[in-house]
Design a protein around this motif. Structure first.
Motif, PDB file in Angstrom:
ATOM      1  N   PRO A 300      12.414  39.165  33.796  1.00 36.87           N
ATOM      2  CA  PRO A 300      12.605  40.320  34.688  1.00 36.87           C
ATOM      3  C   PRO A 300      13.372  39.982  35.973  1.00 36.87           C
ATOM      4  N   LEU A 301      13.273  38.735  36.441  1.00 41.77           N
ATOM      5  CA  LEU A 301      14.026  38.325  37.625  1.00 41.77           C
ATOM      6  C   LEU A 301      15.517  38.124  37.333  1.00 41.77           C
ATOM      7  N   GLY A 302      15.872  38.177  36.063  1.00 42.83           N
ATOM      8  CA  GLY A 302      17.262  37.979  35.676  1.00 42.83           C
ATOM      9  C   GLY A 302      17.471  36.801  34.772  1.00 42.83           C
ATOM     10  N   GLY A 303      16.415  35.972  34.641  1.00 36.51           N
ATOM     11  CA  GLY A 303      16.504  34.824  33.751  1.00 36.51           C
ATOM     12  C   GLY A 303      17.683  33.934  34.073  1.00 36.51           C
ATOM     13  N   SER A 304      18.468  33.639  33.076  1.00 32.83           N
ATOM     14  CA  SER A 304      19.641  32.779  33.243  1.00 32.83           C
ATOM     15  C   SER A 304      20.935  33.567  33.085  1.00 32.83           C
ATOM     16  N   GLN A 305      20.849  34.901  33.248  1.00 32.39           N
ATOM     17  CA  GLN A 305      22.011  35.746  32.981  1.00 32.39           C
ATOM     18  C   GLN A 305      22.934  35.920  34.187  1.00 32.39           C
ATOM     19  N   GLY A 306      22.455  35.535  35.376  1.00 30.62           N
ATOM     20  CA  GLY A 306      23.237  35.827  36.577  1.00 30.62           C
ATOM     21  C   GLY A 306      23.955  34.634  37.171  1.00 30.62           C
ATOM     22  N   GLY A 307      24.233  33.618  36.382  1.00 30.99           N
ATOM     23  CA  GLY A 307      24.922  32.451  36.903  1.00 30.99           C
ATOM     24  C   GLY A 307      23.956  31.352  37.288  1.00 30.99           C
ATOM     25  N   MET A 308      24.517  30.208  37.709  1.00 29.98           N
ATOM     26  CA  MET A 308      23.716  29.026  37.976  1.00 29.98           C
ATOM     27  C   MET A 308      22.743  29.229  39.127  1.00 29.98           C
ATOM     28  N   TRP A 309      23.168  29.915  40.197  1.00 34.09           N
ATOM     29  CA  TRP A 309      22.286  30.104  41.339  1.00 34.09           C
ATOM     30  C   TRP A 309      21.037  30.876  40.935  1.00 34.09           C
ATOM     31  N   MET A 310      21.213  31.947  40.148  1.00 35.11           N
ATOM     32  CA  MET A 310      20.064  32.739  39.728  1.00 35.11           C
ATOM     33  C   MET A 310      19.160  31.929  38.803  1.00 35.11           C
ATOM     34  N   LYS A 311      19.748  31.134  37.945  1.00 36.34           N
ATOM     35  CA  LYS A 311      18.963  30.316  37.023  1.00 36.34           C
ATOM     36  C   LYS A 311      18.100  29.312  37.795  1.00 36.34           C
ATOM     37  N   VAL A 312      18.707  28.657  38.803  1.00 38.11           N
ATOM     38  CA  VAL A 312      17.967  27.684  39.612  1.00 38.11           C
ATOM     39  C   VAL A 312      16.879  28.378  40.423  1.00 38.11           C
ATOM     40  N   ARG A 313      17.241  29.491  41.045  1.00 37.52           N
ATOM     41  CA  ARG A 313      16.274  30.241  41.862  1.00 37.52           C
ATOM     42  C   ARG A 313      15.080  30.694  41.034  1.00 37.52           C
ATOM     43  N   ASN A 314      15.350  31.275  39.872  1.00 35.00           N
ATOM     44  CA  ASN A 314      14.273  31.803  39.039  1.00 35.00           C
ATOM     45  C   ASN A 314      13.393  30.693  38.479  1.00 35.00           C
ATOM     46  N   THR A 315      13.993  29.545  38.192  1.00 32.61           N
ATOM     47  CA  THR A 315      13.209  28.409  37.708  1.00 32.61           C
ATOM     48  C   THR A 315      12.249  27.926  38.781  1.00 32.61           C
ATOM     49  N   PHE A 316      12.727  27.828  40.011  1.00 36.62           N
ATOM     50  CA  PHE A 316      11.846  27.420  41.104  1.00 36.62           C
ATOM     51  C   PHE A 316      10.732  28.442  41.313  1.00 36.62           C
ATOM     52  N   ILE A 317      11.063  29.708  41.201  1.00 33.99           N
ATOM     53  CA  ILE A 317      10.049  30.750  41.414  1.00 33.99           C
ATOM     54  C   ILE A 317       8.924  30.630  40.394  1.00 33.99           C
ATOM     55  N   ILE A 318       9.261  30.493  39.113  1.00 33.67           N
ATOM     56  CA  ILE A 318       8.198  30.466  38.109  1.00 33.67           C
ATOM     57  C   ILE A 318       7.352  29.198  38.219  1.00 33.67           C
ATOM     58  N   PHE A 319       7.962  28.071  38.617  1.00 33.94           N
ATOM     59  CA  PHE A 319       7.174  26.853  38.759  1.00 33.94           C
ATOM     60  C   PHE A 319       6.281  26.911  39.994  1.00 33.94           C
ATOM     61  N   LEU A 320       6.772  27.488  41.077  1.00 30.84           N
ATOM     62  CA  LEU A 320       5.945  27.632  42.273  1.00 30.84           C
ATOM     63  C   LEU A 320       4.797  28.604  42.009  1.00 30.84           C
ATOM     64  N   VAL A 321       5.090  29.707  41.338  1.00 34.75           N
ATOM     65  CA  VAL A 321       4.035  30.675  41.007  1.00 34.75           C
ATOM     66  C   VAL A 321       3.040  30.055  40.027  1.00 34.75           C
ATOM     67  N   SER A 322       3.544  29.278  39.085  1.00 39.41           N
ATOM     68  CA  SER A 322       2.660  28.599  38.140  1.00 39.41           C
ATOM     69  C   SER A 322       1.728  27.641  38.870  1.00 39.41           C
TER      70      SER A 322
END
Length: 478
Positions: A300-322
């Motif tokens: 829902p945050l955009g996954g890896s579809q919005g380029g490298m910045w979005m992919k890195v950002r979303n990965t950090f978000i899910i690990f921090l939330v986890s």
């Protein structure tokens, strides 16, 4: 009621007998009896929190119906957000209020403001993080028009509170579990026997491996400054075995217990310590939570579809939330951030899907390259576990400082030879059975019956011998 107690192994056969007796009566009666058993199982922890579970269940059941029947988008959103806010509100009060209150007071103190924010003297309801996520996935799927709401209150209540998964997962989806609850289950001797075998292996993981490793790991982590670097390394490694044996052992008992009842639960662990990189590790560790965050947060945050910045950002978000999901402590957040850093190279280089098959599939030994990658991945994971286990972030850094000292080359004091032997045998069994659903799923099936049952008897005797060290499951606190 713990899975590793006599109380549970009186409870389970009684449920098994009554459950399959009711199978000849009606599916509705069978599900009602299973729901009653699940509520009794939960009430054994603290009967007062049973009302919170029932309220959460009723809220999501009702809002699910109201969303589906809503005549306007505005009305649908209202019922959706009502469910989300109330569910997360309960989780926030019981699990995170004291953390935020203390952290805010500490923050103000750095600016010279001394405030006294009251904390709550409350007990964390067991399993609240798990059954809250069950309900959230259900209402989100209805809101996104992926499923229709369940109109049978008994079936939905059973989906949320089904006792094998209620207090520590796996985190089930309505699309997987509810259809099984709505159709007649036929008794399968093969599944029942396989379920008992999986329960046995889960108990070995918990009682023989996790609880024995816990004795040494706790002694080291409780007083790290008085131990050599080599002992600190061994303590961290033993905690890695403890948390894996503890949590995956619980999952095996849960899956095995459910198979006795003719219901298949999601696989939660798939030999994570044989992973060749961190991305593979997270595909194999606590699979139901990882996929939950992938489907309901990362995508829902955009996954890896919005380029490298979005992919890195979303990965950090899910690990921090986890990390934050695991507990109200900065240690868990640092643990999540560290794992996000670990996985970054494979995200940036787009190699995170390189190792999809189990290592050395169809072979006895891995290649030298795979072996080195396994060791590196395990070493990084152990370092991250130090933050997970430590009482504070500062203690974790002191622990790491103690490891990287001259004494790292010394022989650990009070070398736990028995525990090392147990872990070595356990690793061998897991390696030999790594292509199966669980390690001993097919072990000894080609042997003569007397040898196969002698092996099972040996495992049972191990449980009896080591059973005096009974300890709670780690993930009950989450």
């Amino acid at each position: 009621m713990l899975f590793n107690t006599l109380q549970y192994f009186i409870f389970l056969p009684i449920v098994f007998i009554i459950y399959w007796w009711a199978n000849n009566k009606s599916l509705k009666l069978q599900n009602i009896l299973l729901l009653i058993a699940s509520y009794y199982f939960y009430a054994c922890w603290d009967w007062r929190f049973l009302f919170l579970l029932i309220f959460s269940t009723g809220l999501d059941y009702y809002t699910g119906l109201k969303m589906y029947d809503a005549s306007t988008i505005k009305s649908k959103k209202f019922w959706f957000w009502l469910s989300v806010v109330v569910n997360l509100g309960f989780l926030g009060v019981f699990k995170y209020y004291n953390f935020f209150a203390a952290s805010f007071a500490d923050f103000l103190s750095h600016f010279g403001f001394q405030v006294n924010i009251g904390t709550l003297e409350i007990i964390l309801p067991v399993g609240i993080s798990f059954y809250t996520f069950h309900g959230l996935s259900y209402v989100i799927d209805i809101y996104k028009n992926r499923i229709e709401p369940e109109r049978n209150i008994v079936d939905y209540s059973l989906f949320v509170s089904y006792f094998p998964l209620l207090v520590a997962g796996p985190i089930e989806r309505a699309t997987h579990l509810l259809p099984q609850l709505k159709k007649k289950r036929d008794f399968s001797y093969y599944n029942a026997v396989d379920g008992l075998r999986q329960i046995l292996w889960g108990l070995i993981k918990k009682v023989v491996i996790a609880d024995n490793c816990a004795l040494y790991a706790n002694a080291i982590f409780d007083n790290p400054e008085s131990h050599s670097g080599s002992s600190l390394v061994l303590g961290a490694v033993f905690f890695a075995f403890q948390i894996y044996g503890d949590f995956s052992g619980y999952s095996d008992i849960a899956l095995g217990s459910s198979r006795l009842l003719g219901i298949e639960l999601l696989k939660n662990f798939n030999y994570p310590y044989f992973s060749r990189d961190i991305a593979e590790f997270w595909r194999r560790w606590h699979i139901s939570l990882s996929t939950w965050f992938r489907d309901y947060l990362y995508i829902p945050l955009g996954g890896s579809q919005g380029g490298m910045w979005m992919k890195v950002r979303n990965t950090f978000i899910i690990f921090l939330v986890s990390g934050f999901w695991h507990g109200a402590n900065w240690t868990f957040i640092v643990w999540g951030a560290l794992n996000a850093l670990y996985i970054m190279p494979s995200i940036i280089l787009n190699t995170n899907r390189n190792n999809l098959e189990i290592v050395a599939k169809g072979k006895f030994l891995p290649s030298v390259k795979d072996f080195c990658h396994i060791l590196l991945t395990f070493g990084l994971t152990v370092i991250a576990w130090i933050f997970f286990r430590a009482a504070s972030v500062s203690q974790a850094f002191l622990y790491l400082k103690g490891i990287f000292s001259n004494s790292i080359l010394s022989i650990p004091e009070n070398l736990p030879k028995m525990e090392l032997l147990l872990c070595g045998c356990f690793l061998l069994m897991e390696w030999l059975g790594r292509e199966n659903n669980y390690a001993i799923a097919n072990f000894g099936k080609s042997w003569y019956v007397i040898f196969r049952w002698s092996f099972y008897l040996f495992l049972i005797l191990m449980l009896i011998y080591f059973g005096a060290k009974e300890q709670n499951f780690i993930y009950f606190q989450f």
